[in-house]
Write a protein that holds these residues in place. Structure first.
Motif, PDB file in Angstrom:
ATOM      1  N   LEU A 151       0.823  -1.211   0.000  1.00 52.32           N
ATOM      2  CA  LEU A 151       0.000   0.000   0.000  1.00 52.32           C
ATOM      3  C   LEU A 151       0.858   1.263   0.000  1.00 52.32           C
ATOM      4  CD1 LEU A 151      -2.766  -1.074   2.583  1.00 52.32           C
ATOM      5  CD2 LEU A 151      -2.960  -0.957   0.096  1.00 52.32           C
TER       6      LEU A 151
ATOM      7  N   ASP B 121     -12.758  -1.727  -1.183  1.00 57.06           N
ATOM      8  CA  ASP B 121     -13.320  -0.613  -0.417  1.00 57.06           C
ATOM      9  C   ASP B 121     -12.487   0.663  -0.614  1.00 57.06           C
ATOM     10  OD1 ASP B 121     -15.345  -2.207   0.517  1.00 57.06           O
ATOM     11  OD2 ASP B 121     -14.364  -2.684   2.419  1.00 57.06           O
ATOM     12  N   LYS B 122     -11.179   0.484  -0.664  1.00 57.22           N
ATOM     13  CA  LYS B 122     -10.305   1.653  -0.889  1.00 57.22           C
ATOM     14  C   LYS B 122     -10.547   2.248  -2.278  1.00 57.22           C
ATOM     15  CE  LYS B 122      -6.535   0.448   2.270  1.00 57.22           C
ATOM     16  NZ  LYS B 122      -6.647   1.688   3.078  1.00 57.22           N
TER      17      LYS B 122
ATOM     18  N   ASN C 275     -13.709   4.204  -2.139  1.00 63.70           N
ATOM     19  CA  ASN C 275     -13.499   5.462  -1.407  1.00 63.70           C
ATOM     20  C   ASN C 275     -12.476   6.385  -2.092  1.00 63.70           C
ATOM     21  OD1 ASN C 275     -15.298   4.564   0.561  1.00 63.70           O
ATOM     22  ND2 ASN C 275     -13.652   3.585   1.746  1.00 63.70           N
TER      23      ASN C 275
ATOM     24  N   GLU D 235      -9.437   5.998  -2.458  1.00 62.16           N
ATOM     25  CA  GLU D 235      -8.109   6.022  -1.845  1.00 62.16           C
ATOM     26  C   GLU D 235      -7.094   5.397  -2.783  1.00 62.16           C
ATOM     27  OE1 GLU D 235      -8.026   4.451   2.148  1.00 62.16           O
ATOM     28  OE2 GLU D 235     -10.158   4.913   2.418  1.00 62.16           O
TER      29      GLU D 235
END
Length: 822
Positions: A728, A756-757, A760, A762
């Motif tokens: 990451l 999910d990232k 979002n 991210e």
């Protein structure tokens, strides 16, 4: 390809893919084939192994039938049939122990006739060339298999083994006694002739020949429990043909049709016989009583006749005077009537005493010897009372007093008993009134009789006694004839509509077609259950559709199985389908680089969820396809915890990124030229104790920037994001990120965090690559060449033409090639 970056999360498919599941089910056709074959084999075995059960029936009618030869005016005016038995009572009788004991005893069903079959000893009753003529008054070996081997046209050999402990049970059927027999021998074998008595202390019977003997055939006979046989045959089914009908259907199941036919027909025969006996029970008792009384009256008549002759001769008087004849005629009828009433009153007194003191009524009920027309109702009620009482006592041997049939009969008996007692009381009052009138009339005639001479008075007395006795004699003679005729002409209440008969019907169990159908269904259901269970419990990724249906991150492409010796699939086999899939990935990934200047270096970061998903293999081959396209490419192994790249290039991992990050080596010193044109390699180096800290320092950042200035493409192999956070932290260097998923290996929940990232925002410019992919029908209809894999993999001559390095030969082609080489 804009949909890779502009995927609307609302379009993620959540509906069931019916077509995909259909293909999955069809892909297990071999499993279905095997289970269906096994199921049909089991069904065939069950059809052969299970004893075949047959069902036969007979139909009877139960309806009161009165004797048409007798009218209500007949002096012995019994209702010979009595009250009609309820159908429910007949049902109980047919299944009662007492009734079935009679049937078993008549048929000798406690003798088993057996023959060796494929799976067991088969019941061959009615199919043997002999029958057993058993001496039921003597003991027989109990439950012992006795082998009968045909040795000649009229001879057989009887053999069996005694029990090893020496104690053998014997049964005597007449007395139902079981005893023990101790034998010093271990076996018995002796030849006998047909009809020759087997007379031993443990066997007493003979065989009667009823068919031709075939020499060498072997049979077995067995003497089993009488009570057990009765119990086994009480399962006869009795049902109404229609509601409220007097028609009954008797059905019985069994393994031997001959036994069923004989049992059903015999049980009806005995039922008919018993019903007839019950109908004429009172009539038979009456006839017996009349016969005894008739003999006494006959003797009395002879005696009076002799005395009358002696008196006439002695007194020389042979005829009455005119006056005496008138007196005789006037008194004789009165005397006859008086004598009949007195005798009947005595009978009524005895009958009332018996009825009042008894609860059940059998053959000992007092019988009216001289019954006139006035007592027709009494006789009818006695017949009903005896018949119902006999039925109740018979049923009590099979059911309790609370059974509906017993309760109904008890109530009917009580009513009949009360009616009879009431009629007796009424008749006695009527008879007493008649007697008083008769006595008054007779007294007036006696005064007239005294006026006659003494000799004539004596003659009149003898004549009167003789006349009364003769009348009684003739009356009883007529009644005996009527009772005998009624008994002989008795009409049965039971009528046979259809006798039991073997019409060649097949077994009711097992039903071969039904068993095969069940086998076929189970052969389909079990695999379906297995498939459904497997699908429910399956948590692996199998197809690109699985990824699309569950995650928002788009699929960049798929990569087939690498069958090579190492991960250099593109370099070693450039024309293979795997190489083609990487070229497709190279084309597709350009859409992820569209925000990057065309003349600038592009960095590609590769990661996965866990180790073993093929991230390193994808990294190596992606670097290779970029390098082979003429672009300067460097592959960096930043998986510092579990390095692998060095082994595929036949290098050691002594020097690498770690040495540079701790400032032991310069960047130029850790860059390694590879055999792949335009491809350089930087290994990870020795495994450090603090890999995360090394990757986060300024040296790592400067190293990446220096490499981006030197190379057109920088490929970074990172650790799995599901295990450590290193990858990451490295995402910031990537212009595009490839997240590797392996078919049949990666679990569906592993990608939830990175997805999910992505949702979002991210993480951007990330795509999935499905690795180690093969087209299997059980994964639906596959993933086509929209993702760079499949259009040249195993599609006949076209696929072989495009992918020359692919070994697509089938099993039979390989065998054929092997023979050609030899």
């Amino acid at each position: 390809m804009d949909n890779f970056n502009k995927l609307d999360n609302s379009t993620i498919q959540n509906n069931i893919d019916v077509k995909g599941y259909l293909f999955k089910v069809l892909s297990y056709w071999k499993l279905f084939f095997v289970t269906i074959i096994i199921a049909l084999i089991v069904a065939k075995f069950m059809n052969d192994y299970k004893p075949k059960i047959y069902s036969l029936n007979t139909v009877i009618s139960v309806k009161e039938e009165n004797n048409p030869l007798f009218s209500t005016g007949t002096n012995i005016a019994f209702n010979w049939g009595g009250a009609s038995d309820a159908v429910e009572t007949i049902k109980v009788v047919l299944t009662s122990r007492t009734h079935n004991e009679k049937v078993v005893k008549k048929l000798n069903f406690f003798i088993n006739y057996l023959k060796e079959g494929r799976y067991r000893l088969e019941d061959v009753y009615g199919q043997t060339p002999f029958i057993v003529n058993l001496n039921t008054s003597k003991p027989q070996l109990y439950n012992k298999l006795l082998q009968v081997e045909i040795t000649g046209e009229n001879t057989y050999n009887l053999s069996f083994d005694f029990n090893e402990l020496g104690t053998n049970q014997l049964i005597t059927y007449d007395s139902s006694v079981i005893s023990n027999y101790n034998s010093n021998k271990t076996s018995f074998s002796k030849e006998f002739k047909i009809d020759e008595e087997v007379n031993t202390s443990f066997l007493n019977f003979s065989l009667k020949k009823n068919n031709k003997f075939n020499i060498g055939e072997k049979y077995f006979i067995q003497f089993v429990s009488f009570d057990g046989t009765v119990g086994a045959n009480r399962s006869i089914s009795v049902s109404d043909i229609t509601n409220g009908s007097s028609m009954l259907q008797l059905s019985k199941d069994g393994t031997n049709k001959n036994r069923i036919v004989d049992y059903l027909n015999t049980t009806v025969f005995i039922l008919d016989k018993d019903k007839q006996e019950q109908k004429i029970l009172y009539a038979k008792r009456t006839k017996e009583y009349i016969e005894v009384l008739f003999t006494k009256v006959e003797d009395s008549l002879k005696r009076i006749e002799e005395e009358l002759g002696v008196y006439k001769e002695k007194n020389n008087i042979y005829d009455l005077s005119e006056e005496g004849s008138v007196i005789f005629d006037q008194t004789i009828d009165l005397e006859k009537e008086k004598k009949g009433i007195l005798e009947f009153n005595d009978y009524l007194n005895n009958l009332r005493s018996y009825i009042s003191s008894h609860d059940s009524f059998g053959e000992n009920v007092p019988v009216p010897a001289l019954i006139s027309i006035q007592d027709m109702k009494i006789a009818e009620e006695i017949s009903i009372l005896i018949q119902k009482s006999s039925l109740r006592e018979k049923l009590r041997g099979s059911v309790t007093d609370s059974h509906p049939s017993i309760v109904v009969l008890s109530n009917e008996i009580k009513i009949s008993k009360n009616n009879l007692l009431e009629n007796i009381s009424t008749l006695k009052v009527v008879n007493n009134n008649k007697l008083n009138k008769l006595r008054s009339n007779l007294s007036s005639y006696k005064s007239k009789l005294k006026r006659l001479p003494k000799t004539e008075q004596g003659l009149l007395k003898f004549e009167k006694n003789y006349e009364i006795s003769e009348a009684n004699y003739n009356y009883l003679k007529q009644k005996s004839y009527e009772a005998g005729t009624a008994i002989a002409a008795n009409v049965s209440d039971v009528k046979i509509i259809d006798t039991a008969k073997d019409l060649g019907n097949g077994p009711v169990y097992p039903i071969p077609s039904f068993n095969y159908l069940v086998g076929l269904m189970l052969g389909i259901v079990f695999p379906l259950f297995y498939i459904i269970t497997r699908e429910v419990l399956d948590n692996k990724i199998h197809t690109a559709e699985d990824i699309q249906n569950n995650y928002a991150i788009p699929v960049l492409g798929v990569v087939g199985k690498n069958h090579g010796n190492n991960n250099l699939a593109v370099f070693n086999k450039p024309k293979s389908s795997v190489s083609e899939s990487f070229r497709a990935l190279r084309s597709n990934i350009q859409f992820l680089f569209k925000n990057t200047d065309a003349d600038k270096s592009k960095t590609l970061v590769l990661t996965s969820s866990v180790s073993g998903e093929g991230k390193t293999m994808i990294s190596i081959n992606m670097a290779t396809v970029f390098a082979l396209s003429g672009k300067k490419t460097v592959l960096i192994g930043l998986d510092l915890r579990k390095p692998k790249i060095y082994d595929d290039f036949d290098l050691t991992n002594d020097v690498g990124v770690v040495n540079h990050l701790i400032k032991q080596k310069t960047l130029d010193e850790i860059i390694i030229k590879t055999k792949v044109p335009n491809l350089d390699l930087i290994l990870s180096g020795p495994i450090p104790p603090n890999p995360s800290e090394l990757l986060l320092n300024e040296t790592a950042d400067k190293m990446i920037k220096d490499l981006q200035e030197r190379y057109d493409y920088v490929i970074i192999d990172t650790p799995p994001v599901g295990l450590v956070s290193d990858a990451l932290e490295l995402f910031k260097y990537g212009d595009a990120i490839i997240y590797v998923i392996r078919q049949d290996y990666s679990e569906k929940g592993m990608m939830r965090m990175i997805d999910d990232k992505y949702k979002n925002k991210e993480v951007t410019n990330i795509s999935y690559v499905l690795n180690d992919f093969s087209i299997k029908n059980k994964y639906g209809y596959g993933y086509g060449y929209g993702y760079g894999y499949g259009y040249g993999y195993g599609y006949g001559k076209y696929g072989n033409g495009y992918h020359e390095d692919e070994d697509n030969k089938g099993f039979f082609s390989r065998i054929s090639s092997l023979f050609k080489k030899n």
